[in-house]
Design an enzyme around this catalytic site. Structure first.
Site, PDB file in Angstrom:
ATOM      1  N   ARG A   1      40.217  33.255  46.144  1.00  0.00           N
ATOM      2  CA  ARG A   1      41.490  32.643  45.152  1.00  0.00           C
ATOM      3  C   ARG A   1      41.619  31.393  45.299  1.00  0.00           C
ATOM      4  O   ARG A   1      41.053  30.322  45.981  1.00  0.00           O
ATOM      5  CB  ARG A   1      43.058  33.450  45.684  1.00  0.00           C
TER       6      ARG A   1
ATOM      7  N   LYS B   1      53.443  34.393  44.344  1.00  0.00           N
ATOM      8  CA  LYS B   1      54.599  34.855  43.521  1.00  0.00           C
ATOM      9  C   LYS B   1      55.935  34.858  44.417  1.00  0.00           C
ATOM     10  O   LYS B   1      56.999  34.417  43.766  1.00  0.00           O
ATOM     11  CB  LYS B   1      54.287  36.109  42.680  1.00  0.00           C
TER      12      LYS B   1
ATOM     13  N   GLU C   1      50.439  42.605  38.563  1.00  0.00           N
ATOM     14  CA  GLU C   1      51.562  43.207  38.838  1.00  0.00           C
ATOM     15  C   GLU C   1      52.539  42.334  37.992  1.00  0.00           C
ATOM     16  O   GLU C   1      52.819  41.101  38.608  1.00  0.00           O
ATOM     17  CB  GLU C   1      51.849  43.205  40.270  1.00  0.00           C
TER      18      GLU C   1
END
Ligand code: ATP
Ligand code: MG
Length: 562
Positions: A263, A273, A38
């Site tokens: 992850r 983020k 994104e």
């Protein structure tokens, strides 16, 4: 290439699934992955794991990996992020060729699919607010309550959805929801929102839309449109998979296989983020590419190489269970790579003046220094030597403890590539601060060895004062003081765990002249001090600025011994 042909250590459960799919011809022999960022921030080392995985699979199986920007949230996305993401992936050594896609390019198709679902009685316009939807969603133990608008007629739904699209209603006043299953044990299936009203400018579609599809109504269909075979994502999307499956089945469209993996988490840093953005926005760091950041651009500026990051991603592997990797392992990978490729130079961070009393006043000689002992083919260079030198202040002690083998009054040491010197006198200023050492050198030891077989226990780096070039060095420590910055005491936040000493700027660093000539971005070793990188932004001829990427001390080896 089948898994058995893969270099050892590279195999993982995802590759095993692909091997099996190839064996059974599940996807007609196709392997197609994608990396779907994104564009709402810069990429970080966690993304590198996903990039190496997705692009690595495409490379090794002769498949294709798409770069797709999942840009469904106009409020947080920007062209700057798109550009940086592309730069970072290329720098890491991967190439998507012509396969660059944007979810926003599928907005028309998604809208058509929304209409199809309304016509089939599978979606409805809901007038509940976001808060009311949350409140009626139920819990893991209790089913949700159906929206009072759930049974609107197809005609009314079509009319209202059209008017949502035409901009008649304010933000948040209505949504389009899937008529799925309010009693599902999976909360994601309880009539999820498909579209929301958002009068916002989109970085690509401009002002064309004031309704935007939710990520969950976009992601699976984007994979479907692109005919992805293996849609690899992180574990938090495991609970969303049934919904993506449901959308594909309901729409009757091509259906990729989603596979989840754990992850990457790293000690002494944060990875989300949202948090990285906060660090940048509130100026806890100097931008996304601050060398303390775990972003790809920060690591690059710090002095990381693509090879070292790829090696790290190989070593951590891919698994199903969440874990946290020691940041020292990342540093170890960089050290290993730079040890092979970085030329050595001499620089003095904290200079102490040394005068060789028996050396001719205006003589200069050039000594030969090895550029890289790991790579003899890199040859040698000339280093000027003269009467006045700088050594590292920490390499001298006036009153040394027993085990201190470096310079002290009466002691003899070797100057790298040069001569043995012996400290004869210590000069101090009015405050008692040591400002100079008077030493003698032994001309018979040129090149660093004594013909009489006499030994010294230390070899020091040095720079000739008359030839030295002044520089700035930036020394870094971990960004946070705690291994897990999220672990906080009462009344504190993760911000309170920032390391106040994560950056130390040292001016007046003395460089040997050849070192001052390297280009911005060059990787070098300062002998005995660490691997440094000429800063990509601030380093210039006549104004050298070096970032220390890592010290030479291998903390990872120590951790492994524990
Ligand atoms: P963050 O949680 O840091 O905000 P994100 O998941 O929202 O990251 P995306 O841009 O959606 O960021 O991520 C693109 C891809 O990178 C996704 O497929 C995601 O699963 C993967 N990814 C993100 N963070 C990590 C991580 N720490 N380790 C491995 N893969 C990651
Ligand atoms: Mg995401």
């Amino acid at each position: 290439m089948s898994n058995s042909d893969m270099p050892a250590g590279k195999t993982n459960f995802i590759r095993q699934i692909i091997d099996e799919d190839l064996r059974t011809n599940k996807w007609d022999g196709r392997v197609m992955t994608r990396f779907p960022p994104e564009p709402n921030g810069y990429l970080h080392i966690g993304h590198a794991k996903s990039i190496c995985l997705n692009f690595g699979i495409a490379r090794d199986y002769k498949g294709i990996c798409h770069l797709r920007f999942d840009d469904t949230n106009p409020c947080k996305e920007e062209q700057e992020y798109v550009d940086s993401i592309k730069e970072d992936i290329r720098w890491l050594g991967f190439d998507w060729g012509e396969h660059e896609y944007f979810a926003s390019d599928y907005f028309d198709q998604l809208y058509e699919w929304a209409l199809q679902m309304i016509r089939n009685g599978q979606a409805f316009v809901c007038d509940l607010s976001a808060e009311e939807i949350r409140q009626t969603r139920g819990t893991l133990k209790e089913p949700g309550q159906p929206s009072p608008y759930r049974d609107r007629s197809v005609e009314e739904n079509l009319d209202l959805f059209q008017r949502m699209k035409d901009g008649e209603f304010p933000d948040g006043s209505r949504t389009l929801r899937a008529k799925c299953d309010m009693a599902s044990p999976n909360l994601n299936l309880r009539d999820p929102v498909m579209y929301r009203i958002l009068h916002a400018h989109h970085h690509r579609s401009g002002d064309k839309w004031c309704i935007y599809p939710m990520y969950d109504f976009t992601h699976g269909q984007s994979d479907s449109i692109e005919r992805i075979t293996h849609s690899i994502c992180t574990l938090e999307f495991e609970d969303h998979r049934p919904l993506y499956d449901w959308y594909c089945d309901t729409l009757g469209i091509y259906h990729p296989q989603q596979i989840e993996f754990a992850r990457l988490n790293l000690t002494y840093t944060v990875m989300s983020k949202r948090r990285l953005l906060e660090l940048v926005r509130d100026r806890h760091v100097n931008g996304w590419d601050d060398p303390r950041m775990p972003t790809i651009s920060g690591l690059r500026r710090r002095g990381y190489t693509p090879e070292s990051i790829r090696d790290f991603c190989d070593r951590i592997g891919v698994a199903k269970a969440d874990n946290t990797v020691e940041i020292q392992m990342l540093e170890h990978c960089l050290r290993e790579h730079l040890n092979k490729v970085a030329p050595r130079y001499m620089a003095v961070l904290n200079p102490l003046k040394v005068v060789l009393t028996n050396y001719p006043d205006d003589q200069t000689e050039t000594l030969e220094a090895v550029n890289n002992p790991e790579r003899p083919e890199d040859g040698t260079r000339e280093v000027p030597f003269s009467k006045v030198l700088y050594i590292e202040r920490e390499d001298f002690m006036e009153d040394p403890p027993k085990k201190f083998f470096r310079l002290s009054p009466g002691a003899e040491v070797r100057l790298r590539y040069a001569y043995f010197i012996k400290c004869e006198e210590v000069i101090k200023d009015a405050d008692g601060e040591i400002v100079e050492l008077r030493c003698t050198y032994d001309p018979a030891t040129r090149g660093g060895d004594a013909p009489d077989g006499r030994k010294v226990k230390a070899t020091l780096h040095w720079v000739s004062a008359a030839h030295a070039v002044d520089a700035e060095a930036r020394l870094y420590d971990h960004l946070f003081v705690k291994e897990n910055p999220g672990a906080v005491e009462d009344g504190q936040t993760w911000i309170d765990n920032l390391n106040p000493d994560s950056l130390k700027v040292v001016s007046g660093v003395k460089l040997e002249p050849e070192l001052a000539k390297v280009a911005a971005g060059a990787h070098v070793q300062f002998e005995r001090l660490g691997y440094f990188c000429a800063d990509a932004k601030d380093h210039a001829p006549g104004k050298p600025v070096f970032n220390r990427a890592v010290t030479l001390r291998d903390a990872w080896a120590k951790i492994q011994q524990k």
